[in-house]
Design an enzyme around this catalytic site. Structure first.
Site, PDB file in Angstrom:
ATOM      1  N   GLU A 115      48.862  41.718  30.962  1.00  0.00           N
ATOM      2  CA  GLU A 115      48.512  40.388  30.427  1.00  0.00           C
ATOM      3  C   GLU A 115      49.557  39.378  30.925  1.00  0.00           C
ATOM      4  O   GLU A 115      50.624  39.190  30.348  1.00  0.00           O
ATOM      5  CB  GLU A 115      48.649  40.530  29.027  1.00  0.00           C
ATOM      6  CG  GLU A 115      47.540  41.259  28.262  1.00  0.00           C
ATOM      7  CD  GLU A 115      46.139  40.719  28.213  1.00  0.00           C
ATOM      8  OE1 GLU A 115      45.751  39.587  28.806  1.00  0.00           O
ATOM      9  OE2 GLU A 115      45.153  41.484  27.534  1.00  0.00           O
TER      10      GLU A 115
ATOM     11  N   LYS B  39      59.299  47.607  23.467  1.00  0.00           N
ATOM     12  CA  LYS B  39      60.318  46.739  23.747  1.00  0.00           C
ATOM     13  C   LYS B  39      60.407  45.484  23.601  1.00  0.00           C
ATOM     14  O   LYS B  39      59.281  44.833  24.166  1.00  0.00           O
ATOM     15  CB  LYS B  39      60.828  47.163  25.285  1.00  0.00           C
ATOM     16  CG  LYS B  39      62.425  46.490  25.348  1.00  0.00           C
ATOM     17  CD  LYS B  39      62.698  45.888  26.655  1.00  0.00           C
ATOM     18  CE  LYS B  39      62.159  44.520  27.090  1.00  0.00           C
ATOM     19  NZ  LYS B  39      63.037  43.522  26.144  1.00  0.00           N
TER      20      LYS B  39
ATOM     21  N   CYS C 221      50.041  31.543  26.317  1.00  0.00           N
ATOM     22  CA  CYS C 221      49.402  31.947  27.366  1.00  0.00           C
ATOM     23  C   CYS C 221      48.215  31.043  27.785  1.00  0.00           C
ATOM     24  O   CYS C 221      47.802  30.574  28.833  1.00  0.00           O
ATOM     25  CB  CYS C 221      49.309  33.297  27.876  1.00  0.00           C
ATOM     26  SG  CYS C 221      48.320  34.047  26.512  1.00  0.00           S
TER      27      CYS C 221
ATOM     28  N   GLU D 208      52.674  27.148  35.829  1.00  0.00           N
ATOM     29  CA  GLU D 208      52.562  27.315  34.397  1.00  0.00           C
ATOM     30  C   GLU D 208      53.712  26.473  33.831  1.00  0.00           C
ATOM     31  O   GLU D 208      55.031  26.815  34.019  1.00  0.00           O
ATOM     32  CB  GLU D 208      52.703  28.720  33.967  1.00  0.00           C
ATOM     33  CG  GLU D 208      52.463  29.002  32.463  1.00  0.00           C
ATOM     34  CD  GLU D 208      52.506  30.375  32.084  1.00  0.00           C
ATOM     35  OE1 GLU D 208      53.529  31.008  32.602  1.00  0.00           O
ATOM     36  OE2 GLU D 208      51.748  30.860  31.183  1.00  0.00           O
TER      37      GLU D 208
HETATM   38  P1  NAP Z   1      58.698  37.878  30.616  1.00  0.00           P
HETATM   39  O1  NAP Z   1      60.184  37.229  31.023  1.00  0.00           O
HETATM   40  O2  NAP Z   1      57.795  38.520  31.914  1.00  0.00           O
HETATM   41  O3  NAP Z   1      59.122  38.897  29.640  1.00  0.00           O
HETATM   42  C1  NAP Z   1      58.235  39.530  28.811  1.00  0.00           C
HETATM   43  C2  NAP Z   1      58.637  41.050  28.465  1.00  0.00           C
HETATM   44  O4  NAP Z   1      59.118  41.890  29.357  1.00  0.00           O
HETATM   45  C3  NAP Z   1      59.916  40.831  27.526  1.00  0.00           C
HETATM   46  O5  NAP Z   1      60.078  41.801  26.655  1.00  0.00           O
HETATM   47  C4  NAP Z   1      61.159  40.801  28.592  1.00  0.00           C
HETATM   48  O6  NAP Z   1      62.272  41.391  28.267  1.00  0.00           O
HETATM   49  C5  NAP Z   1      60.595  42.038  29.441  1.00  0.00           C
HETATM   50  N1  NAP Z   1      61.106  42.097  30.949  1.00  0.00           N
HETATM   51  C6  NAP Z   1      61.525  41.141  31.537  1.00  0.00           C
HETATM   52  N2  NAP Z   1      61.672  41.541  32.924  1.00  0.00           N
HETATM   53  C7  NAP Z   1      61.309  42.602  32.843  1.00  0.00           C
HETATM   54  C8  NAP Z   1      61.590  43.901  33.763  1.00  0.00           C
HETATM   55  N3  NAP Z   1      62.041  43.716  35.071  1.00  0.00           N
HETATM   56  N4  NAP Z   1      61.119  45.036  33.414  1.00  0.00           N
HETATM   57  C9  NAP Z   1      60.683  45.324  32.232  1.00  0.00           C
HETATM   58  N5  NAP Z   1      60.611  44.579  31.471  1.00  0.00           N
HETATM   59  C10 NAP Z   1      60.970  43.271  31.612  1.00  0.00           C
HETATM   60  O7  NAP Z   1      57.850  36.703  30.004  1.00  0.00           O
HETATM   61  P2  NAP Z   1      58.326  35.767  29.112  1.00  0.00           P
HETATM   62  O8  NAP Z   1      58.899  34.642  29.688  1.00  0.00           O
HETATM   63  O9  NAP Z   1      59.037  36.376  27.673  1.00  0.00           O
HETATM   64  O10 NAP Z   1      56.958  35.527  28.231  1.00  0.00           O
HETATM   65  C11 NAP Z   1      56.138  34.124  28.734  1.00  0.00           C
HETATM   66  C12 NAP Z   1      55.235  34.484  29.677  1.00  0.00           C
HETATM   67  O11 NAP Z   1      54.212  35.560  29.046  1.00  0.00           O
HETATM   68  C13 NAP Z   1      54.126  33.581  29.980  1.00  0.00           C
HETATM   69  O12 NAP Z   1      53.965  33.457  31.617  1.00  0.00           O
HETATM   70  C14 NAP Z   1      53.114  33.723  29.443  1.00  0.00           C
HETATM   71  O13 NAP Z   1      51.771  33.127  29.800  1.00  0.00           O
HETATM   72  C15 NAP Z   1      52.915  35.145  29.309  1.00  0.00           C
HETATM   73  N6  NAP Z   1      51.882  35.372  28.381  1.00  0.00           N
HETATM   74  C16 NAP Z   1      50.741  35.923  28.497  1.00  0.00           C
HETATM   75  C17 NAP Z   1      49.972  36.472  27.435  1.00  0.00           C
HETATM   76  C18 NAP Z   1      48.440  37.153  27.799  1.00  0.00           C
HETATM   77  O14 NAP Z   1      48.124  37.745  26.848  1.00  0.00           O
HETATM   78  N7  NAP Z   1      47.795  36.952  29.165  1.00  0.00           N
HETATM   79  C19 NAP Z   1      50.264  36.198  26.151  1.00  0.00           C
HETATM   80  C20 NAP Z   1      51.426  35.820  26.014  1.00  0.00           C
HETATM   81  C21 NAP Z   1      52.307  35.318  26.996  1.00  0.00           C
HETATM   82  P3  NAP Z   1      63.620  40.528  27.937  1.00  0.00           P
HETATM   83  O15 NAP Z   1      62.844  39.012  27.610  1.00  0.00           O
HETATM   84  O16 NAP Z   1      64.517  40.827  26.780  1.00  0.00           O
HETATM   85  O17 NAP Z   1      64.321  40.315  29.187  1.00  0.00           O
END
Ligand code: NAP
Ligand code: MG
Length: 473
Positions: free
Chosen positions: A234, A160, A268, A365
């Site tokens: 992650e 997804k 990240c 963050e």
């Molecule tokens: P996010 O809101 O947590 O979303 C990540 C993914 O999960 C998206 O596909 C999102 O879908 C989905 N998602 C959201 N809520 C969900 C739920 N309740 N159940 C299942 N899936 C769900 O994160 P983001 O804002 O897109 O990404 C930024 C974050 O990622 C930052 O905190 C960054 O630090 C972290 N990150 C971590 C790493 C690492 O390797 N540690 C690498 C890159 C990024 P939708 O967006 O379509 O709702």
């Protein structure tokens, strides 16, 4: 499979306009995808390793053949400069080739047996069908970091993507369709809260591999715990950089600016807070301001552009709000700090001084192109400040003193310590975080462990009665 659910729009962050309109998957389609993955697992898992490796090399070649299309799709969906997206396509090719070969060498072990006449075989087995949830900042790379090792070890996947960035996956899906048996890779589209959670909780999904925010990761961890399903998480970070007194302030300033502003700070492992030794602090600030002001922000399709827009208006507003809150608490903006007066979600890369750990800018963050700097007067103070965070993703050091590097990897509870070369992935080494940054390791041989489970065969080579068995008369 095209979605049959509600429509959603993909906005190009460099123009602020709709790039395409896509239909989400229905819950029924999510179930079908999970079922397809489970069914395909039987034959995919039963292939010989050389056959599976051959298929993964074919995926890598298919990605190479679509390099231009993938890089363009990535530029439209992320706003990142096109030249960098070509590099990420190269890396994706490399990751598939690497796991095609590494998985051939994946062995188990023979554990010491209880008694002679026995073998204890410890084998690595796939988990089964893996639900992969991908964020919007690196839609291709973070996908292949999961999918390549998962497939190489005999799992199947349902992916997804983030709703904001489904474009590169549409291209990648053509590659999967050409190179892999049906059902080995499946895609569902739509919001995390509905489609994502439907996937996570589907009983046919055996494991979750999620990259995203700490908030959502924690929620998914709880959902998976209730289902006793492994959750590979992650999550976010608040990575520190420490510039020690022996570092050349000019060179360190260039490194720090790179690590803070890459992908408009939406990495990240971005450097999100900088600690500089007091004797070189003034010089460092001067240098970092000069580098920051030289960065060319603009159209990501222009070859001379170094920095594109942020991914969305909401995120730009949040970042500008954090800067404003810090300023009203006494911080000073010494470079940038404003949106660009043009369509799209651009902002100038920003340097902030006179900050402290009471400010959100230094504790939460930020995920934007902001580089806040504090001075330190002793090594103890520097390490104390760096460790003052619930996160544990990475840290970078600028120094030529080995003792400081040894202290950093001993004292900082992070997945990666970069020394004099920040925010660089080495595909051969593990990547991931601890504490609020998650529990997973991707890349390296470590990912082969992450996507498999140990299975023990306790084998008495002959059937013979044991003295402790019940004996019939
Ligand atoms: P996010 O809101 O947590 O979303 C990540 C993914 O999960 C998206 O596909 C999102 O879908 C989905 N998602 C959201 N809520 C969900 C739920 N309740 N159940 C299942 N899936 C769900 O994160 P983001 O804002 O897109 O990404 C930024 C974050 O990622 C930052 O905190 C960054 O630090 C972290 N990150 C971590 C790493 C690492 O390797 N540690 C690498 C890159 C990024 P939708 O967006 O379509 O709702
Ligand atoms: Mg989100």
């Amino acid at each position: 499979m095209p979605g049959a659910g509600p429509e959603f729009r993909v906005i190009d962050p460099a123009t602020g306009e709709t790039h395409s309109t896509i239909r989400a998957s229905t819950q029924e389609q999510v179930s079908e995808a999970a079922e397809a993955a489970q069914r395909a697992g039987e034959s995919w898992g039963a292939l010989s390793q050389p056959e599976r490796s051959g298929a993964l090399h074919a995926v890598a070649d298919g990605i190479r053949a679509r390099e231009g299309l993938l890089a363009e799709a990535l530029t439209h969906e992320t706003g990142r400069p096109l030249s960098r997206n070509h590099l990420y396509v190269d890396m994706a090719v490399d990751v598939f080739h690497m796991y095609a070969e590494l998985s051939r060498a994946l062995g188990g072990r023979v554990a010491p047996s209880n008694d002679p006449g026995q073998l204890s075989l410890v084998l690595r087995a796939p988990h089964g069908a893996i639900g992969c949830l991908i964020p919007w900042n690196y839609p291709l790379l973070l996908l292949v970091f999961k999918v390549a090792p998962a497939l190489a070890t005999g799992n199947t996947v349902v992916i997804k993507p983030a709703s904001e960035t489904p474009l590169s996956l549409a291209v990648l899906s053509e590659v999967f369709a050409e190179t892999l048996p049906r059902g080995v890779v499946n895609t569902v589209l739509g919001s995390g809260r509905t489609v994502g959670e439907g996937l996570v909780t589907d009983p046919r999904i055996d494991m979750i591999a999620f990259t995203g925010s700490t908030e959502v990761g924690r929620r998914l961890g709880v959902l998976c715990a209730e289902l006793t399903k492994p959750a590979h998480l992650e999550l976010g970070g608040k990575d520190p950089a420490i510039v020690f007194e022996d570092a050349d302030p000019h060179v360190a300033a260039e490194g720090v600016a790179w690590a803070s502003f890459l992908n408009a700070g939406q990495v990240c492992t971005s450097t999100e807070r900088v600690y500089v030794a007091a004797p070189i602090y003034d010089r460092f600030v001067e240098e970092v301001v000069a580098v920051t002001e030289s960065i060319r922000v603009g159209d990501p399709f222009d070859q001379t552009t170094q920095l594109g827009p942020m991914r969305s208006e909401g995120r730009r507003r949040k970042v500008l709000g954090e800067i404003e809150a810090a300023v009203s608490a006494g911080a000073r903006v010494v470079a940038g700090g404003a949106p660009l007066d043009r369509p799209g979600f651009f902002m100038t890369p920003t340097v902030v001084v006179d900050v402290n750990h009471e400010m959100g800018l230094m504790s939460e963050e930020t995920f934007g192109p902001v580089l806040p700097i504090m001075a330190f007067s002793s090594e103890d103070e520097a390490f104390g400040l760096a460790a003052d965070t619930p996160y544990g993703l990475g840290a970078s050091l600028y120094t030529n003193t080995p003792r400081l590097v040894e202290r950093a990897y001993r004292e900082l509870n992070v997945g990666t310590v970069w020394v004099n070369d920040p925010v660089v992935d080495n595909l051969a080494a593990p990547f991931g975080g601890n504490r609020a940054s998650g529990n997973a390791r991707e890349l390296g041989v470590e990912a082969l462990e992450s996507f498999t489970t140990a299975r023990h065969v306790h084998w008495n080579l002959e059937l013979e009665p044991k003295p402790w068995w019940y004996r019939g008369e």
